[in-house]
Write a protein that holds these residues in place. Structure first.
Motif, PDB file in Angstrom:
ATOM      1  N   LEU A   1       0.848  -1.187   0.000  1.00 42.55           N
ATOM      2  CA  LEU A   1       0.000   0.000   0.000  1.00 42.55           C
ATOM      3  C   LEU A   1       0.882   1.235   0.000  1.00 42.55           C
ATOM      4  N   ARG A   2       0.558   2.181  -0.881  1.00 47.55           N
ATOM      5  CA  ARG A   2       1.378   3.380  -0.985  1.00 47.55           C
ATOM      6  C   ARG A   2       0.483   4.615  -1.071  1.00 47.55           C
ATOM      7  N   ASN A   3       0.753   5.615  -0.234  1.00 48.14           N
ATOM      8  CA  ASN A   3       0.013   6.870  -0.247  1.00 48.14           C
ATOM      9  C   ASN A   3       0.761   7.890  -1.114  1.00 48.14           C
ATOM     10  N   THR A   4       0.019   8.783  -1.762  1.00 45.77           N
ATOM     11  CA  THR A   4       0.634   9.822  -2.588  1.00 45.77           C
ATOM     12  C   THR A   4      -0.102  11.142  -2.401  1.00 45.77           C
ATOM     13  N   GLU A   5       0.646  12.249  -2.582  1.00 45.97           N
ATOM     14  CA  GLU A   5       0.045  13.577  -2.622  1.00 45.97           C
ATOM     15  C   GLU A   5      -0.339  13.864  -4.076  1.00 45.97           C
ATOM     16  N   ASN A   6      -1.628  13.969  -4.330  1.00 43.26           N
ATOM     17  CA  ASN A   6      -2.127  13.971  -5.699  1.00 43.26           C
ATOM     18  C   ASN A   6      -3.127  15.112  -5.895  1.00 43.26           C
ATOM     19  N   PRO A   7      -2.662  16.319  -6.227  1.00 42.00           N
ATOM     20  CA  PRO A   7      -3.572  17.466  -6.283  1.00 42.00           C
ATOM     21  C   PRO A   7      -4.537  17.387  -7.460  1.00 42.00           C
ATOM     22  N   VAL A   8      -5.757  17.866  -7.249  1.00 45.98           N
ATOM     23  CA  VAL A   8      -6.722  17.970  -8.342  1.00 45.98           C
ATOM     24  C   VAL A   8      -7.120  19.418  -8.598  1.00 45.98           C
ATOM     25  N   HIS A   9      -6.719  20.347  -7.709  1.00 47.36           N
ATOM     26  CA  HIS A   9      -6.984  21.773  -7.903  1.00 47.36           C
ATOM     27  C   HIS A   9      -5.688  22.548  -7.684  1.00 47.36           C
ATOM     28  N   PRO A  10      -5.530  23.675  -8.355  1.00 51.79           N
ATOM     29  CA  PRO A  10      -4.333  24.495  -8.119  1.00 51.79           C
ATOM     30  C   PRO A  10      -4.380  25.111  -6.729  1.00 51.79           C
ATOM     31  N   ALA A  11      -3.225  25.592  -6.283  1.00 52.51           N
ATOM     32  CA  ALA A  11      -3.164  26.273  -4.992  1.00 52.51           C
ATOM     33  C   ALA A  11      -3.771  27.661  -5.108  1.00 52.51           C
ATOM     34  N   LEU A  12      -4.136  28.223  -3.947  1.00 50.18           N
ATOM     35  CA  LEU A  12      -4.606  29.605  -3.949  1.00 50.18           C
ATOM     36  C   LEU A  12      -3.505  30.542  -4.413  1.00 50.18           C
ATOM     37  N   GLU A  13      -2.255  30.280  -3.959  1.00 51.08           N
ATOM     38  CA  GLU A  13      -1.119  31.118  -4.340  1.00 51.08           C
ATOM     39  C   GLU A  13       0.112  30.292  -4.681  1.00 51.08           C
ATOM     40  N   LEU A  14       0.595  29.520  -3.690  1.00 47.46           N
ATOM     41  CA  LEU A  14       1.836  28.758  -3.850  1.00 47.46           C
ATOM     42  C   LEU A  14       1.608  27.308  -3.448  1.00 47.46           C
ATOM     43  N   TYR A  15       1.754  26.394  -4.399  1.00 42.80           N
ATOM     44  CA  TYR A  15       1.528  24.978  -4.109  1.00 42.80           C
ATOM     45  C   TYR A  15       2.785  24.343  -3.526  1.00 42.80           C
ATOM     46  N   HIS A  16       2.590  23.583  -2.473  1.00 44.95           N
ATOM     47  CA  HIS A  16       3.652  22.748  -1.910  1.00 44.95           C
ATOM     48  C   HIS A  16       3.246  21.292  -2.134  1.00 44.95           C
ATOM     49  N   PRO A  17       4.198  20.411  -2.480  1.00 46.99           N
ATOM     50  CA  PRO A  17       3.806  19.034  -2.809  1.00 46.99           C
ATOM     51  C   PRO A  17       3.094  18.299  -1.691  1.00 46.99           C
ATOM     52  N   PHE A  18       3.251  18.727  -0.443  1.00 35.82           N
ATOM     53  CA  PHE A  18       2.559  18.050   0.647  1.00 35.82           C
ATOM     54  C   PHE A  18       1.101  18.492   0.777  1.00 35.82           C
ATOM     55  N   ASP A  19       0.651  19.429  -0.077  1.00 35.21           N
ATOM     56  CA  ASP A  19      -0.739  19.874  -0.046  1.00 35.21           C
ATOM     57  C   ASP A  19      -1.673  18.940  -0.814  1.00 35.21           C
ATOM     58  N   GLY A  20      -1.131  18.076  -1.660  1.00 39.88           N
ATOM     59  CA  GLY A  20      -1.956  17.280  -2.562  1.00 39.88           C
ATOM     60  C   GLY A  20      -2.894  16.328  -1.842  1.00 39.88           C
ATOM     61  N   ASP A  21      -3.996  15.984  -2.501  1.00 37.04           N
ATOM     62  CA  ASP A  21      -4.975  15.068  -1.930  1.00 37.04           C
ATOM     63  C   ASP A  21      -4.419  13.653  -1.854  1.00 37.04           C
ATOM     64  N   GLY A  22      -4.853  12.923  -0.836  1.00 33.97           N
ATOM     65  CA  GLY A  22      -4.402  11.555  -0.673  1.00 33.97           C
ATOM     66  C   GLY A  22      -4.961  10.647  -1.759  1.00 33.97           C
ATOM     67  N   MET A  23      -4.086   9.938  -2.432  1.00 32.27           N
ATOM     68  CA  MET A  23      -4.481   8.856  -3.342  1.00 32.27           C
ATOM     69  C   MET A  23      -3.661   7.635  -2.970  1.00 32.27           C
ATOM     70  N   VAL A  24      -4.322   6.539  -2.702  1.00 30.93           N
ATOM     71  CA  VAL A  24      -3.642   5.314  -2.287  1.00 30.93           C
ATOM     72  C   VAL A  24      -3.597   4.335  -3.450  1.00 30.93           C
ATOM     73  N   HIS A  25      -2.464   3.672  -3.578  1.00 29.67           N
ATOM     74  CA  HIS A  25      -2.265   2.633  -4.586  1.00 29.67           C
ATOM     75  C   HIS A  25      -2.036   1.315  -3.858  1.00 29.67           C
ATOM     76  N   VAL A  26      -2.588   0.252  -4.379  1.00 24.43           N
ATOM     77  CA  VAL A  26      -2.340  -1.071  -3.817  1.00 24.43           C
ATOM     78  C   VAL A  26      -1.926  -2.008  -4.942  1.00 24.43           C
TER      79      VAL A  26
END
Length: 503
Positions: free
Chosen positions: A53-78
Motif C-alpha cells: 500500500l502506498r500513499n501519494t500527494e495527488n492534487p486535483v486543484h491548483p493552490a490559492l497562491e503557492l503549491y507545496h507538494p505536501f498539499d496534494g490530496d491523498g491517493m492510495v495505490h495497492v
C-alpha cells in the motif's frame, strides 16, 4: 491485464501546468483504476502473499497562491499478491476536504506555504484548523483496516486494504481526539496488535501520546508537556516503552504570534527524547538529551540491557540556506536531502545513568528507512532506505544497511527512474529477518510508465526478480506499508466488491 475505470476526479489544474511538483515524476492522476492479472516480466514468488500500500500527494486543484507538494490530496495505490499473480487499484481517499472541493470545483484551503488567512474556508475539516486534512502522508494497517494520516495532524481515514474503498474515519468508540487529531506515523506493534500514536499542536501541553488496543479501542491517552509548539514527525517504540521527541527545529515563536508558520533551527538547544512506559503516565516520562539535529524519520528502537537503542536519520544541516535561487528552490530546500544531509544514526539511552551516546551508522545520505515490521520494537539488523536525487524530493535507489557488519548494498533505478518507499515483505513461512522480498513502485520517465518491482531481500544489488506493469504512470509520493494476507480479513476468499464511485 484486465483493466476497468472506476471513477474520475474533477480537476481544475491548467493544461499547461509548469509547477515542478505537479509535472514530470509528480504529475498527478485523476482516474481511478482496477486492474487484475497484471503483466509480469520475471516471476512473482508464490510465497509473496499480501498487499503493498502506498500513499501519494495527488492534487486535483491548483493552490490559492503557492503549491507545496505536501498539499496534494491523498491517493492510495495497492498492488496485491496472491498465488503468484498480482492486482492493482488506485483510489482517492474520500476526506471531508476532498469531497467539499469536488463539490465546489475549486480549492477551499490555503496550503503549507500560504497564509492561512487567505483560505475561503476557515473552519471544518482542517489539519489543526488551518489546512485541509488531505490524509496524504502515511498509511498503516491496524485491526484489518488501512489507515491514512496527515503530517499536520488530522483524522485517520479507514480504507479497505484490497479495494481501497473509504470506510469513514477512525472513531475509537467515540474517543478519537478530534480536537487535535493524530499525526502521521502511528505505529503498529504486530506482536500485540496495539497501535501507538502521538499528536501535536500550538496550545499547551503541545503533545499527547496514546495507545489503541487490538480491538480498536482507545485505552491510553496522556499529555506530553513541551516548552512550546514543536514539529515532531515520527515516533518509535520498544517492547516496554514509547519514545517521542522534542527537536530544536520548530516554528519561530515571533512568526507564530502573527499567524505565520516559519520553521527555524536552534543549534543551541539539544535534541530531547521522551521515554514513556507504554501505559505510563505523564509523571513517568524520562527525558534524555542529545546533540541538536532534526530527525524526520526513525527506523526502529529496541531494548539492550539497561539501554534503549534508537535508530533514525540525523540531519547534518536541518535548515538549508534560503538565499538565492528561484522561489521554488527557496520553498523546497527542506525537500533536498543533499543539502540537509540525513544519515543513518544510532542513539543509546542509558536508563541507569540518564546519559545518551550516539554515532553515525552510515556516511551515505539516505532516508525513509524501512525494516521487517515483525521486528518493530525488537532488535533488528537490516534497514532498507531510499537514496535521493540531489535538489529534488525523488528516490533514485534502494540502500540495504546491515547494522551488525556496517556493510551496505545499493541498487540504482537508473537515470530518469524514480522509486517509492520500499517495504519489506516477509515470505510465507520466513525463518530469518531478511527472508523475504522488497516491494516498491517506480515511475520510469523514459518509457512513461510505472512498474512494481520485487527484489529478493537477501540480494538487493542483483536487481529485481520481477517487474509488474501498472496501468498508468504513478505520481511520486511519500509513505508505504506492507500488509501480509494473514492481517487482511477474508483474504483468501475476498471477491473484491469495488464498484465505480462517482466523483
Amino acid at each position: 491485464m484486465e483493466l476497468e475505470v472506476l471513477g474520475r476526479a474533477l480537476t481544475t489544474l491548467p493544461a499547461d501546468d509548469d509547477h515542478p511538483y505537479r509535472t514530470g515524476p509528480w504529475r498527478p492522476q485523476t482516474v481511478e483504476r482496477k486492474a487484475d492479472d497484471l503483466d509480469v516480466v520475471g516471476e512473482i514468488p508464490a510465497d509473496l502473499d499480501g498487499v503493498y500500500l502506498r500513499n501519494t500527494e495527488n492534487p486535483v486543484h491548483p493552490a490559492l497562491e503557492l503549491y507545496h507538494p505536501f498539499d496534494g490530496d491523498g491517493m492510495v495505490h495497492v498492488v496485491g499478491f496472491r498465488d503468484g499473480k498480482a492486482f492493482y487499484r488506485n483510489r482517492f481517499v474520500r476526506t471531508d476536504g476532498f469531497l467539499a472541493e469536488q463539490e465546489a470545483g475549486r480549492p477551499l484551503w490555503a496550503g503549507l506555504a500560504e497564509n492561512p488567512a487567505t483560505s475561503p474556508t476557515q473552519t471544518g475539516w482542517g489539519a489543526r484548523g488551518r489546512m485541509k486534512d488531505a490524509s496524504s502522508t502515511d498509511i498503516v494497517m491496524h485491526n484489518g483496516v488501512a489507515l491514512t494520516s496527515f503530517y499536520q495532524c488530522g483524522d485517520l481515514y479507514r480504507l479497505d486494504p484490497t479495494t481501497l474503498d473509504t470506510l469513514g474515519k477512525a472513531s475509537w468508540n467515540g474517543a478519537f481526539p478530534s480536537d487535535v487529531g493524530v499525526s502521521a506515523h502511528p505505529k503498529l506493534d504486530e506482536a500485540t496488535g496495539e497501535l501507538l500514536f502521538f499528536n501535536y499542536g500550538t496550545e499547551a501541553p503541545y503533545m499527547h501520546y496514546g495507545v489503541v488496543d487490538a480491538a480498536d479501542a482507545l485505552v491510553h491517552y496522556i499529555d506530553v508537556p513541551l516548552p512550546g509548539p514543536r514539529l515532531p514527525h515520527d515516533m518509535v517504540f520498544t517492547e516496554n516503552f514509547a519514545i517521542l521527541n522534542d527537536m530544536p527545529l520548530f516554528w519561530a515563536p515571533e512568526a507564530l504570534a502573527k499567524g505565520k508558520y516559519a520553521a527555524k533551527f536552534h543549534p543551541d538547544i539539544p535534541t530531547r527524547f521522551a521515554v514513556i512506559p507504554r501505559r505510563g503516565e505523564t509523571s513517568d516520562i524520562r527525558w534524555f538529551e542529545a546533540d541538536p539535529t532534526y530527525v524526520l524519520h526513525w527506523t526502529n528502537a529496541y531494548e539492550d540491557g539497561d539501554e534503549i537503542v534508537v535508530d533514525g536519520y540525523y540531519q547534518e544541516n536541518p535548515e538549508p540556506p534560503s538565499g538565492g535561487g528561484t522561489i521554488y528552490q527557496r520553498m523546497f530546500r527542506f525537500l533536498d536531502n543533499e543539502q540537509m544531509g540525513p544519515r543513518l544514526h544510532r542513539w543509546r539511552l542509558d536508563t541507569v545513568t540518564g546519559k545518551c551516546t550516539e554515532e553515525h551508522l552510515s556516511d551515505r545520505i539516505s532516508e525513509f528507512g524501512m525494516i521487517n515490521q515483525r521486528h518493530a520494537g525488537r532488535r533488528h539488523r537490516y534497514t532498507y532506505a531510499a537514496t535521493t536525487l540531489p535538489g529534488w524530493f525523488l528516490f533514485d535507489g534502494i540502500l540495504k544497511h546491515d547494522a551488525d557488519t556496517g556493510t551496505e548494498e545499493r541498487y540504482a533505478f537508473g537515470e530518469g527512474v524514480f522509486g517509492s518507499e520500499t517495504a519489506m515483505a516477509p515470505r510465507t513461512g520466513s525463518r530469518s529477518e531478511d527472508d523475504g522480498y522488497l516491494v516498491t513502485i517506480v515511475s520510469d520517465m523514459n518509457r512513461d510508465l510505472s512498474e512494481c518491482l520485487i527484489f529478493d531481500a537477501h540480494t538487493v544489488g542483483d536487481g529485481p526478480i520481477a517487474r509488474i506493469r501498472l496501468p498508468e504512470r504513478v505520481s511520486s509520493g511519500t509513505h508505504s506499508t506492507w500488509a501480509p494476507g494473514a492481517q487482511i480479513p477474508d483474504w483468501r476468499t475476498h471477491d473484491d466488491p469495488a464498484t465505480a464511485v462517482g466523483l
